[in-house]
Motif scaffolding. Sequence first.
Motif, short mmCIF file in Angstrom:
data_model
loop_
_atom_site.label_atom_id
_atom_site.label_comp_id
_atom_site.label_asym_id
_atom_site.label_seq_id
_atom_site.Cartn_x
_atom_site.Cartn_y
_atom_site.Cartn_z
N VAL A 20 -3.62 6.88 2.94
CA VAL A 20 -2.71 6.72 1.80
C VAL A 20 -2.59 8.04 1.05
CG1 VAL A 20 -2.41 5.59 -0.44
CG2 VAL A 20 -3.11 4.25 1.56
N LYS A 21 -3.71 8.70 0.83
CA LYS A 21 -3.70 9.98 0.10
C LYS A 21 -2.93 11.05 0.87
CE LYS A 21 -6.67 13.36 -2.12
NZ LYS A 21 -8.04 13.79 -2.40
N PRO A 24 1.39 9.43 1.22
CA PRO A 24 1.83 8.42 0.25
C PRO A 24 3.30 8.04 0.38
CG PRO A 24 1.60 10.56 -0.81
CD PRO A 24 1.05 10.70 0.59
N GLN A 25 4.09 8.87 1.04
CA GLN A 25 5.52 8.58 1.20
C GLN A 25 5.78 7.45 2.19
OE1 GLN A 25 3.81 11.27 2.10
NE2 GLN A 25 4.67 12.27 3.88
N LYS A 28 0.88 2.64 2.62
CA LYS A 28 0.40 1.89 1.46
C LYS A 28 -0.71 0.93 1.91
CE LYS A 28 4.02 3.28 -1.06
NZ LYS A 28 4.09 4.68 -0.82
N VAL A 29 -1.60 0.61 0.98
CA VAL A 29 -2.63 -0.41 1.23
C VAL A 29 -2.60 -1.41 0.10
CG1 VAL A 29 -5.10 -0.88 1.48
CG2 VAL A 29 -4.14 1.14 2.53
N THR A 30 -2.56 -2.68 0.48
CA THR A 30 -2.67 -3.77 -0.48
C THR A 30 -3.75 -4.72 0.04
OG1 THR A 30 -0.98 -5.12 0.60
CG2 THR A 30 -0.23 -3.60 -1.11
N ARG A 48 8.63 4.00 5.91
CA ARG A 48 9.39 4.41 4.72
C ARG A 48 10.20 3.21 4.21
NH1 ARG A 48 8.59 9.81 4.95
NH2 ARG A 48 8.44 10.74 7.00
N TYR A 107 2.69 -3.68 9.74
CA TYR A 107 1.72 -4.34 8.89
C TYR A 107 0.44 -4.47 9.72
CZ TYR A 107 5.75 -5.79 6.12
OH TYR A 107 6.89 -5.81 5.36
#
Length: 111
Positions: A20-21, A24-25, A28-30, A48, A107
């Motif tokens: 993610v770092k 970031p574009q 994502k992590v949820t 994207r 995902y």
Amino acid sequence: MFRNKYLDYSELTQQLAAWVKAHPQFVKVTSIGKSAEGRDIPLLVIGRDPESRRPAIWVDGNMHATELCGSSVALAIAEDVIAAHGGANPRGLPKHMADTLRESLFYIVPR
């Protein structure tokens, strides 16, 4: 690291945070919920504009507690997809296949 050993939960979350770092574009992590031990179940989203409609791929790793290799396979898939989204051509794929990876939304639940 996951290509050489099975990751514990802390190492797994560190790997996801590093992606993610670094990207970031499009990474994502949820969390999709909590485990029986109360830990977050991470969902890695690669692509994207994740809100736009397009083909999507779901990858489950480590569905059962003792199936550790599934987590490593899910992370290896994520690494290749991240490379493709970053402009690389992972594994020397034909251009149309690499483009398809970039156009799809991934995902990935590694554990």
